[in-house]
Enzyme design. Structure first.
Site, PDB file in Angstrom:
ATOM      1  N   LYS A   1       0.863  -1.177   0.000  1.00  0.00           N
ATOM      2  CA  LYS A   1       0.000   0.000   0.000  1.00  0.00           C
ATOM      3  C   LYS A   1       0.904   1.234   0.000  1.00  0.00           C
ATOM      4  CE  LYS A   1      -4.276   1.330   2.366  1.00  0.00           C
ATOM      5  NZ  LYS A   1      -5.032   1.123   3.608  1.00  0.00           N
TER       6      LYS A   1
HETATM    7  O1  G3P Z   1      -9.122   2.286   4.704  1.00  0.00           O
HETATM    8  C1  G3P Z   1      -8.953   3.615   5.080  1.00  0.00           C
HETATM    9  C2  G3P Z   1      -9.585   3.824   6.395  1.00  0.00           C
HETATM   10  O2  G3P Z   1      -8.903   3.094   7.351  1.00  0.00           O
HETATM   11  C3  G3P Z   1      -9.721   5.211   6.823  1.00  0.00           C
HETATM   12  O3  G3P Z   1     -10.894   5.247   7.511  1.00  0.00           O
HETATM   13  O4  G3P Z   1     -12.487   6.067   9.111  1.00  0.00           O
HETATM   14  O5  G3P Z   1     -10.038   6.619   9.360  1.00  0.00           O
HETATM   15  O6  G3P Z   1     -11.387   7.678   7.575  1.00  0.00           O
HETATM   16  P1  G3P Z   1     -11.214   6.465   8.446  1.00  0.00           P
END
Ligand code: G3P
Length: 222
Positions: free
Chosen positions: A90
């Site tokens: 990634k």
């Molecule tokens: O896959 C990306 C994710 O982990 C981010 O999520 O909720 O931190 O915006 P969030």
């Protein structure tokens, strides 16, 4: 649309894998940091817990800024679990991330370009040979933009130009996001275990089970 789980928590990964709907796992530096374990060790453990998925994303760490630094980390990550082909590198959506993506794609290594917030970023990543791109819906919604609309546009673009790159809808916060990105043509949604659980639930399902249970208790048993 396939489901990946967005966590580095082994227990949640085990629970989701057991249900039989999981096609992959995504992690990021924030998720791994929460677990208090060495990053490479956790990725190796995850690979062992989910033998039959297509991808386990391992993100290069934020201190890798140049392509050389990212590639050096990737070369180590792809050795995890005896060179497990599920391990997907990634990479952040930067020029160095794109350069690393092209390099790794040529070597046949799976890549996931993350932190995508525009169609043009997704186009660049696809052109650099990314296996996956990860647009972050929730974080766009957080700033009053439409995250699902971004997924819809990327999906249209990839289909018009026949890209093999798959969209992983990320930063998915609730079941409505899941329905909408599926309808928008996302190949994958990566979601926390709590959202997987929510997807399975409806109050009428619970009520129906309760009624069947009480009715069955009253039924004559032979
Ligand atoms: O896959 C990306 C994710 O982990 C981010 O999520 O909720 O931190 O915006 P969030």
């Amino acid at each position: 649309m396939k489901f990946f789980i967005d966590t580095a928590n082994l227990e949640d990964i085990r629970k989701a894998y057991k249900i039989g709907v999981l096609s992959g796992v995504t992690t990021n530096p924030s998720l791994v940091a929460k677990e208090g374990i060495k990053f490479e060790d956790r990725i190796a453990e995850i690979c062992q817990v989910v033998p039959e998925v297509e991808s386990v994303s391992a993100e290069v760490t934020p201190d890798a800024v140049t392509a050389d630094e990212m590639i050096a980390q990737a070369e180590e990550l792809i050795k995890i679990n005896g060179g497990d082909e599920k391990v997907t590198i990634k990479l952040p959506m930067t020029l160095a991330g794109l350069e690393s993506c092209r390099y790794l794609a040529k070597k046949g290594v799976k890549t996931n370009v993350t932190l995508i917030f525009t169609v043009n970023q997704a186009l660049l990543a696809a052109r650099a040979g990314a296996t996956y791109v990860s647009p972050f819906l929730g974080r766009l919604d957080d700033i009053s933009e439409d995250g699902v609309q971004l997924v819809e546009k990327i999906s249209k673009l990839f289909r018009i130009h026949n890209f093999d790159t798959q969209i992983i809808a990320a930063s998915v916060r609730h079941p409505d996001h899941v329905t909408r990105v599926a309808m928008a043509g996302s190949h994958i949604a990566t979601i926390p275990y709590s959202v997987i659980e929510q997807l399975s639930k409806h109050p009428l399902t619970d009520q129906g089970i309760e009624k069947f249970t009480t009715d069955w208790e009253k039924a004559p048993k032979y």
